[in-house]
Write a protein that holds these residues in place. Structure first.
Motif, PDB file in Angstrom:
ATOM      1  N   THR A 139       0.860  -1.183   0.000  1.00 36.57           N
ATOM      2  CA  THR A 139       0.000   0.000   0.000  1.00 36.57           C
ATOM      3  C   THR A 139       0.895   1.231   0.000  1.00 36.57           C
ATOM      4  N   ARG A 158      -2.480   5.764   1.558  1.00 33.06           N
ATOM      5  CA  ARG A 158      -3.575   5.375   2.446  1.00 33.06           C
ATOM      6  C   ARG A 158      -4.610   6.486   2.512  1.00 33.06           C
ATOM      7  N   GLU A 159      -5.850   6.076   2.553  1.00 38.94           N
ATOM      8  CA  GLU A 159      -6.944   7.016   2.726  1.00 38.94           C
ATOM      9  C   GLU A 159      -6.681   7.855   3.974  1.00 38.94           C
ATOM     10  N   ARG A 217     -13.509  -2.857   3.815  1.00 38.72           N
ATOM     11  CA  ARG A 217     -12.830  -2.124   2.751  1.00 38.72           C
ATOM     12  C   ARG A 217     -13.436  -2.513   1.413  1.00 38.72           C
ATOM     13  N   THR A 254      -7.294   4.497  -0.897  1.00 37.94           N
ATOM     14  CA  THR A 254      -6.071   3.727  -0.624  1.00 37.94           C
ATOM     15  C   THR A 254      -5.641   3.041  -1.907  1.00 37.94           C
ATOM     16  N   THR A 299      -3.172   0.193  -3.601  1.00 35.86           N
ATOM     17  CA  THR A 299      -2.431  -1.016  -3.247  1.00 35.86           C
ATOM     18  C   THR A 299      -2.040  -1.777  -4.504  1.00 35.86           C
TER      19      THR A 299
END
Length: 242
Positions: free
Chosen positions: A37, A40-41, A67, A92, A94
């Motif tokens: 990731t 990130r949010e 999520r 987010t 990833t």
């Protein structure tokens, strides 16, 4: 930088200077490990990412704690642009497979509007293409059968992977679990599995490991509840290149 520029070339003929701007816009390429990731949010974004290689997911966290994967990004995509209007990252990011990205600070992007205004306009169009894709997803979610939704997704992946040479004989690598496919389609993994098996039984697709072959692409396009989008080439309102 080896950022694919096919989505810009699909809109208009780029000048050599515009191509140089695109290929030098990002910082040095960064290799993302599978499962890494890298945004990130809630982070302070500071810029966005050019997607150079691999598969990347965009997800958000629901209040329930679950999520939800909203989008699968492919090379040539622009990651993180929704966060431009927020003080914190909206999603987010990833790496699904090993992937490569290049970061573009907002300040450098802002310079395009004076140094290469037509290229800045092309970025605006690219963002609208993402909005169209989201509109299509919203249109079918809850309003189409699992078979129709899966057909739309496979046709979409075929169309997005073809310009970057990742489709051979209507087959492509699909490194997504049935859980991820379920997130994208609003279905359970069991329902996804049942739908895939049904398409295999009908001779529309076949699978070998993570490779999917679209045996009857016209049939899939007919099953998909939405017609294909046809981009306008060189819109008249585009500013002239400098």
């Amino acid at each position: 930088m080896s950022y694919p520029i096919h989505r810009f070339q699909a809109i208009c003929r780029l000048t050599p200077a515009e191509e140089r701007h695109l290929t030098t816009l990002g910082d040095a390429e960064i290799v993302r490990r599978r499962g890494e990731t890298f945004q990130r949010e809630g982070d302070a974004p500071g810029g966005f990412h050019l997607h150079v290689r691999g598969w990347i997911s965009s997800s958000i966290l629901l209040r329930s704690g679950n999520r939800l994967i909203q989008k699968i990004h492919l090379p040539g995509d622009i990651l993180g642009t929704p966060s431009m209007v927020l003080p914190q990252a909206a999603d987010t990011l990833t790496a699904i497979t090993e992937a490569v990205t290049a970061f573009v600070p907002y300040e450098r992007f802002g310079q395009l509007f004076t140094q290469a205004p037509r290229l800045a306009a092309l970025f605006t169009i690219a963002v609208q293409m993402e909005r169209l894709a989201l509109m299509d997803v919203l249109a079918v979610t809850g309003n189409a059968s699992a078979r129709e939704q899966l057909a739309r997704l496979l046709v979409d992946l075929h169309a997005r992977l073809s310009p970057i040479g990742m489709v051979q004989d209507d087959s492509f690598h699909l490194p997504l679990t049935q859980e991820v496919l379920g997130d994208l389609l609003g279905l359970t993994a069991v329902h996804v599995n049942r739908t895939i098996r049904g398409m295999e039984a009908d001779g529309i697709i076949s699978r070998e490991g993570h490779r999917v072959r679209l045996l009857n692409l016209p049939a899939l396009r007919e099953i998909s509840p939405l017609p294909p989008r046809r981009l306008q080439f060189e819109p008249a309102w585009l500013p002239a290149p400098l």
